[in-house]
Write a protein that holds these residues in place. Structure first.
Motif, mmCIF file in Angstrom:
data_model
loop_
_atom_site.group_PDB
_atom_site.id
_atom_site.type_symbol
_atom_site.label_atom_id
_atom_site.label_comp_id
_atom_site.label_asym_id
_atom_site.label_seq_id
_atom_site.Cartn_x
_atom_site.Cartn_y
_atom_site.Cartn_z
ATOM 1 N N GLU A 174 26.601 18.261 18.932
ATOM 2 C CA GLU A 174 26.577 18.562 20.364
ATOM 3 C C GLU A 174 27.853 18.095 21.053
ATOM 4 N N PHE A 175 28.384 16.973 20.616
ATOM 5 C CA PHE A 175 29.641 16.478 21.190
ATOM 6 C C PHE A 175 30.763 17.496 20.979
ATOM 7 N N VAL A 176 30.842 18.062 19.791
ATOM 8 C CA VAL A 176 31.861 19.080 19.508
ATOM 9 C C VAL A 176 31.663 20.290 20.415
ATOM 10 N N PHE A 177 30.408 20.674 20.625
ATOM 11 C CA PHE A 177 30.105 21.810 21.501
ATOM 12 C C PHE A 177 30.527 21.537 22.944
ATOM 13 N N GLU A 178 30.400 20.278 23.393
ATOM 14 C CA GLU A 178 30.708 19.919 24.777
ATOM 15 C C GLU A 178 32.149 19.459 24.966
ATOM 16 N N LEU A 179 32.925 19.417 23.904
ATOM 17 C CA LEU A 179 34.276 18.857 23.983
ATOM 18 C C LEU A 179 35.138 19.595 25.002
ATOM 19 N N LYS A 180 34.979 20.887 25.085
ATOM 20 C CA LYS A 180 35.778 21.680 26.022
ATOM 21 C C LYS A 180 35.521 21.260 27.462
ATOM 22 N N SER A 181 34.262 20.989 27.802
ATOM 23 C CA SER A 181 33.938 20.571 29.170
ATOM 24 C C SER A 181 34.494 19.187 29.481
ATOM 25 N N LEU A 182 34.632 18.342 28.460
ATOM 26 C CA LEU A 182 35.185 16.999 28.676
ATOM 27 C C LEU A 182 36.675 17.049 28.979
ATOM 28 N N LYS A 183 37.347 18.098 28.546
ATOM 29 C CA LYS A 183 38.791 18.221 28.769
ATOM 30 C C LYS A 183 39.146 18.612 30.192
ATOM 31 N N ILE A 184 38.191 19.138 30.935
ATOM 32 C CA ILE A 184 38.470 19.647 32.281
ATOM 33 C C ILE A 184 38.965 18.517 33.181
ATOM 34 N N GLY A 185 40.145 18.709 33.788
ATOM 35 C CA GLY A 185 40.701 17.731 34.720
ATOM 36 C C GLY A 185 41.329 16.525 34.061
ATOM 37 N N ARG A 186 41.511 16.547 32.748
ATOM 38 C CA ARG A 186 42.093 15.400 32.051
ATOM 39 C C ARG A 186 43.242 15.855 31.158
ATOM 40 N N SER A 187 44.219 14.992 31.040
ATOM 41 C CA SER A 187 45.262 15.226 30.047
ATOM 42 C C SER A 187 44.732 14.794 28.687
ATOM 43 N N PHE A 188 45.447 15.144 27.641
ATOM 44 C CA PHE A 188 45.020 14.766 26.291
ATOM 45 C C PHE A 188 44.951 13.247 26.149
ATOM 46 N N LYS A 189 45.933 12.547 26.731
ATOM 47 C CA LYS A 189 45.962 11.083 26.655
ATOM 48 C C LYS A 189 44.756 10.482 27.370
ATOM 49 N N GLN A 190 44.434 11.000 28.564
ATOM 50 C CA GLN A 190 43.289 10.482 29.312
ATOM 51 C C GLN A 190 41.981 10.727 28.553
ATOM 52 N N LEU A 191 41.891 11.884 27.921
ATOM 53 C CA LEU A 191 40.698 12.196 27.143
ATOM 54 C C LEU A 191 40.529 11.227 25.989
ATOM 55 N N ILE A 192 41.612 10.946 25.273
ATOM 56 C CA ILE A 192 41.556 10.010 24.140
ATOM 57 C C ILE A 192 41.148 8.616 24.602
ATOM 58 N N ILE A 193 41.703 8.177 25.717
ATOM 59 C CA ILE A 193 41.369 6.843 26.243
ATOM 60 C C ILE A 193 39.886 6.780 26.606
ATOM 61 N N GLN A 194 39.400 7.822 27.285
ATOM 62 C CA GLN A 194 38.001 7.858 27.691
ATOM 63 C C GLN A 194 37.065 7.852 26.481
ATOM 64 N N LEU A 195 37.402 8.662 25.491
ATOM 65 C CA LEU A 195 36.562 8.740 24.294
ATOM 66 C C LEU A 195 36.603 7.434 23.506
ATOM 67 N N THR A 196 37.768 6.790 23.467
ATOM 68 C CA THR A 196 37.904 5.507 22.757
ATOM 69 C C THR A 196 37.037 4.442 23.408
ATOM 70 N N LYS A 197 37.045 4.395 24.747
ATOM 71 C CA LYS A 197 36.202 3.429 25.464
ATOM 72 C C LYS A 197 34.725 3.682 25.160
ATOM 73 N N ALA A 198 34.328 4.948 25.258
ATOM 74 C CA ALA A 198 32.921 5.286 25.033
ATOM 75 C C ALA A 198 32.491 4.948 23.613
ATOM 76 N N LEU A 199 33.317 5.305 22.639
ATOM 77 C CA LEU A 199 32.977 5.049 21.241
ATOM 78 C C LEU A 199 32.950 3.557 20.943
ATOM 79 N N SER A 200 33.893 2.806 21.508
ATOM 80 C CA SER A 200 33.956 1.355 21.270
ATOM 81 C C SER A 200 32.708 0.660 21.802
ATOM 82 N N ILE A 201 32.297 1.033 23.018
ATOM 83 C CA ILE A 201 31.109 0.411 23.607
ATOM 84 C C ILE A 201 29.863 0.783 22.802
ATOM 85 N N THR A 202 29.746 2.059 22.471
ATOM 86 C CA THR A 202 28.567 2.514 21.719
ATOM 87 C C THR A 202 28.460 1.816 20.372
#
Length: 663
Positions: A191-219
């Motif tokens: 499901e994450f792969v399916f929603e990945l496109k929506s997560l990119k909206i309004g973010r640069s690639f760097k911002q997306l990586i930072i956001q995903l890293t934070k989420a994955l680290s906490i989880t």
């Protein structure tokens, strides 16, 4: 919410009123293990060692037994009893319904529809037929909550939801069945792969990586802390047990086949199919979910999300097919841990979850979307198509039974009435929709869903859920265990019983067999193959006055000294033995990292014998001997998990109260 719980309690009323009692593995394994956990906790000890089966096993390390889950610990502190096993099952039922309700409420704002979806999930085939498998039920109940937290994070991008995701993954780890963790994460990743496109909206690639890293680290961090004890014990024991990689045939023995899926038409057909095919454990064959939702999962498919949802349903079906589905073979070869799992059909709760999720969403769309006449006609026509297909399938089955003159199949009473009720629902709903009576159609779906949910429980009540004959409760023995810390034991082994753990445990009988999910230590298995395990009526603790311990179980009684008594408290053995010269005291329990010994209050070195049992040196005279199982790593890791999930509970409660105050 209250309505959801009340309806589920009414549907399952036979369990809490004592008209129906759980059966099979509940009393062969789960109940005695639960009382073992309680006996330890009630005496201020952690549940670490189980001495009465397989010449002793580390209870704290048992894979497939949720020793460390919060539910096991809380109910263990209360004190497991026969009736509490019923309550534990009902807790899983209510949690499954509640978490399904929450998950549905993200996309569906009609709370009545969400309630109906929760009822359907909590009465679906797996929760009824797998009532004996506590670890299956725990995973089934938690997955909707994991999916709910994931969807909330996707929508809000708030890291609080990552804390909830990590907590649920950690609880799945504490369930001590790695396969359920693997597949839960796999479905969320898809499901994450399916929603990945929506997560990119309004973010640069760097911002997306930072956001995903934070989420994955906490989880991952939260999951690691909550599930720490199970991770530690699993890693420690992986190379010390015989549950190695299974052959493809053994790993897929409990696989659904295409014939089992005719059971989606009627709960009664589940029994008919089992009686005719007999190729699958009855606890693995129920694929029924309330028929109205099965129909509505396929009547509206036009958007990208719709096709994705249908794909997830099909994917989950292919997984449960095991050796009859090519997808499972790929996972078996690629993903570590899948090759040790024996029950592909036990993963069908993913099918129930995604089917109900999409079906309720479709019902809500029928009631809220302004439809053109063509679209209304399409929906009604789709329902009529399913209606016609079901009639054709039923007629085909009746013809097959008639032509083959099958006389041995036991058909439950009122099966025809049940099938006519199903066909009546399809006809009524299609008529309402074709005439634009959307509200009437929705109400019909809700009413019939509750009716068919009840039918699934009622039809299979004594087939897979339980029995009207109350099993032995052993309540007097259990009360003694809970109230008496130090118990005098019969210092001898009894005839091995390989089909049940109950009798030897409640009678406090030592045996070299048992039943804990085919769990055996490598040392025990090797000793068994060499004939180096005690025989019936031979002692558990004994001494020999010599410089070397010779294991000759055929002539053991000629040269050994027996103690005055053998006493046991959870994780500890005590004995008092007189020696005329120095020698050794032998304890016939499997050596495992964490055993300690004392002689007359002083530490003694444990020697591991060829058989895997333990021996310590003693001097002449009276010797007070103590063996204790205190694995420091396990104890520390257990407290890390306890503190973590207790802290997260406090955090969650605080957030809930603050939000309530803020309205």
């Amino acid at each position: 919410m209250i309505g959801l719980f009340l309806i589920l309690l009414l549907i399952y009323n036979k369990l809490w009123t004592g008209e129906l009692w759980l059966k099979w593995d509940v009393y062969d394994a789960a109940f005695p293990l639960g009382t073992s956990i309680s006996a330890a906790l009630k005496h201020g000890e952690l549940p670490l060692w189980e001495p009465f089966v397989f010449r002793g096993v580390p209870l704290s390390h048992l894979i497939g037994v949720s020793v460390w889950s919060p539910i096991s610990i809380i109910l263990g502190l209360i004190g497991y009893s026969q009736y509490l096993m019923q309550i534990q099952y009902l807790i899983f039922v209510l949690l499954a319904g509640f978490f399904m309700y929450l998950s549905l409420n993200i996309k569906v704002k009609n709370r009545w529809l969400c309630m109906v979806g929760g009822i359907a999930y909590a009465t679906s085939g797996e929760i009824i037929s797998n009532a004996q498998h506590v670890t299956f039920l725990f995973a089934l109940a938690l997955f909707p909550c994991l999916h709910y937290a994931f969807r909330k994070w996707i929508i809000t991008q708030k890291l609080n939801w990552c804390i909830l995701m990590g907590s649920i993954v950690g609880l799945l780890v504490l369930n001590n069945y790695p396969t359920f963790v693997i597949f839960s994460v796999l479905f969320i990743f898809i499901e994450f792969v399916f929603e990945l496109k929506s997560l990119k909206i309004g973010r640069s690639f760097k911002q997306l990586i930072i956001q995903l890293t934070k989420a994955l680290s906490i989880t991952l961090g939260i999951a690691l802390c909550v599930g720490f004890v199970s991770i530690y014990t699993t890693l420690e024991i992986m190379n010390q047990i015989t549950r190695d990689e299974l052959s493809w045939e053994a790993a897929t023995a409990s696989s659904l086949d295409i014939w089992n899926w005719f059971g989606v038409l009627s709960p009664a057909l589940t029994q008919v199919l089992h009686n005719s095919l007999m190729n699958l454990d009855p606890s693995m064959g129920n694929v029924y979910v309330a028929l109205p939702l099965f129909v509505f999962a396929f009547v509206i498919v036009k958007r990208k999300y719709d096709f994705f949802s249908i794909g997830m349903i099909i994917f989950s079906i292919l997984i449960s097919l095991g050796d009859n589905g090519f997808i499972y073979r790929l996972l078996y070869e690629v993903i570590p841990g899948v090759s040790t799992f024996r029950f592909p059909a036990g993963l069908r709760y993913f099918y129930f979850y995604y089917l109900i999720l999409f079906a309720i969403y479709n019902v809500s769309r029928v009631n809220t979307i302004k439809q053109e006449e063509k679209e209304k006609g399409n929906i009604a026509r789709n329902i009529l198509f399913v209606f016609t297909a079901i009639i054709g399938i039923l007629m085909m089955n009746m013809m097959i039974f008639r032509v083959l003159q099958i006389q041995t199949i036991a058909v439950p009473r009122n099966t025809i009435t049940e099938l006519l009720l199903a066909l009546g629902f399809l006809l009524i709903t299609s008529v309402f929709l074709s005439r634009n009576k959307k509200m009437f159609a929705t109400v019909t779906v809700c009413i019939f869903t509750i009716i068919f949910s009840y039918l699934n429980v009622e039809r299979n009540a004594e087939f897979t859920l339980g029995t009207s004959v109350r099993p032995s409760s052993y309540q007097n023995e259990i009360d003694t265990f809970y109230s008496t810390k130090e118990i005098n034991l019969n210092n001898q082994f009894v005839e091995p019983l390989f089909n049940s753990m109950g009798p030897p445990f409640y009678n406090r009988d030592f045996q070299t067999g048992g039943y804990i999910g085919s769990f055996e230590l490598n040392t025990f298995r090797a000793a068994n193959m060499k004939g180096l395990i005690p025989l019936q009526e031979q002692p558990v603790l004994w001494a020999v006055e010599s410089r070397v311990v010779k294991l000759d179980y055929g002539n053991l009684g000629e040269s050994i000294i027996l103690p005055h008594s053998l006493k046991y408290t959870p994780n500890n053995f005590y004995s008092d033995i007189d020696m005329t010269s120095p020698g050794f005291v032998v304890l016939e329990q499997n050596y495992f990292n964490g055993w300690e010994a004392k002689v007359n209050g002083l530490p003694a070195e444990i020697q591991r014998l060829e058989s895997g049992a333990m021996a310590i040196q003693v001097n002449d005279g009276n010797n007070k001997v103590e063996f204790s199982f205190k694995p420091k790593g396990t104890i520390i890791s257990a407290w890390i998990s306890f503190i973590s999930w207790f802290g997260i509970m406090i955090y969650g409660l605080t957030v809930f109260i603050l939000r309530k105050k803020q309205g």
